[in-house]
Motif scaffolding. Sequence first.
Motif, PDB file in Angstrom:
ATOM      1  N   ASP A   3       0.857  -1.189   0.000  1.00 40.86           N
ATOM      2  CA  ASP A   3       0.000   0.000   0.000  1.00 40.86           C
ATOM      3  C   ASP A   3       0.889   1.235   0.000  1.00 40.86           C
ATOM      4  N   LEU A   4       0.773   2.003  -1.079  1.00 44.54           N
ATOM      5  CA  LEU A   4       1.600   3.196  -1.258  1.00 44.54           C
ATOM      6  C   LEU A   4       1.517   4.132  -0.059  1.00 44.54           C
ATOM      7  N   ARG A   5       0.319   4.259   0.504  1.00 38.80           N
ATOM      8  CA  ARG A   5       0.139   5.216   1.593  1.00 38.80           C
ATOM      9  C   ARG A   5       0.822   4.739   2.876  1.00 38.80           C
ATOM     10  N   ARG A   6       0.992   3.432   3.017  1.00 39.63           N
ATOM     11  CA  ARG A   6       1.654   2.887   4.202  1.00 39.63           C
ATOM     12  C   ARG A   6       3.161   2.759   3.967  1.00 39.63           C
ATOM     13  N   GLU A   7       3.519   2.114   2.852  1.00 42.62           N
ATOM     14  CA  GLU A   7       4.947   1.824   2.596  1.00 42.62           C
ATOM     15  C   GLU A   7       5.692   2.940   1.875  1.00 42.62           C
ATOM     16  N   LYS A   8       4.938   3.906   1.318  1.00 36.89           N
ATOM     17  CA  LYS A   8       5.541   5.014   0.582  1.00 36.89           C
ATOM     18  C   LYS A   8       6.225   4.584  -0.717  1.00 36.89           C
ATOM     19  N   HIS A   9       5.959   3.418  -1.177  1.00 44.38           N
ATOM     20  CA  HIS A   9       6.453   3.049  -2.496  1.00 44.38           C
ATOM     21  C   HIS A   9       5.504   2.038  -3.137  1.00 44.38           C
ATOM     22  N   PHE A  10       5.728   1.801  -4.402  1.00 42.78           N
ATOM     23  CA  PHE A  10       4.886   0.857  -5.130  1.00 42.78           C
ATOM     24  C   PHE A  10       5.802  -0.127  -5.851  1.00 42.78           C
ATOM     25  N   ALA A  11       5.222  -1.103  -6.529  1.00 40.41           N
ATOM     26  CA  ALA A  11       6.046  -2.071  -7.260  1.00 40.41           C
ATOM     27  C   ALA A  11       5.419  -2.356  -8.614  1.00 40.41           C
TER      28      ALA A  11
END
Lengths: 136, 112
Positions: A3-11
Amino acid sequence: VLDLRREKHFATVLCGLADVTRREITFANAGHLPPLVIDGGSATFVETAVGPPIGVTRSAAYGSVTVAMPPGSTLLLYTDGLVERRNETLDDGLERLRTTAATADGPLETMLSRVLTELTPGGADDDTAMLGLRWS
Amino acid sequence: VRDDTGDADFVPPPFEISETHDDAGAFVVTVVGEIDLSTIAELEQVVDLVLAAAPAALDFDLGGVRFMDSSGLAVLLTAAASVSVLRVVDPSPVVRRVIELSGLDSILRMTP
């Protein structure tokens, strides 16, 4: 998963399912750069139906695209570090990869080494990974 | 900015961020330069401040961006998840292709 909002990144994820009998691979693509098929001195990007990377939205839909893999052809998957350069668009880097890979013959390992050497002279800014698959 | 040239006269490429907003709560963040690991913290800081103001709409003017890696996309996407209307205005060709090839043109709306 992410989750972008939690981890601050995407894949980005490129998923391929090979049908060995039919000599076909079916792709679904979440934001990844297109796979390259090299066959008999020419190279063509697979026009996948690219959807958003994972971790960005829960409501994404992904289409699939199937390509034929002729005998002796090579499939090349890679990360953006291989083609991403300052002062140019991604299209320039992709075209450099396509023309280099088209003329890089020989065993698979030789082909991958040559592509890596020609596209990242002096080492890449970003990390670079490649995966080659040759259909014998 | 990393100095991987070992050159004492190394001059980092210019990087500028500015922010404006109107009374209706429409914010515009303008970025000029290269968005990468060396500049992302600065952009993140500005975007965090803007998001804290609960903008009604947020435009990113990226016409002057000459390079943007996935860290830049992550900041734009985080903002897009927090505001109801987000647009990328006048994207440079570099920015446009990164967004399109990443399958993000439905989330990061570009205009024109």
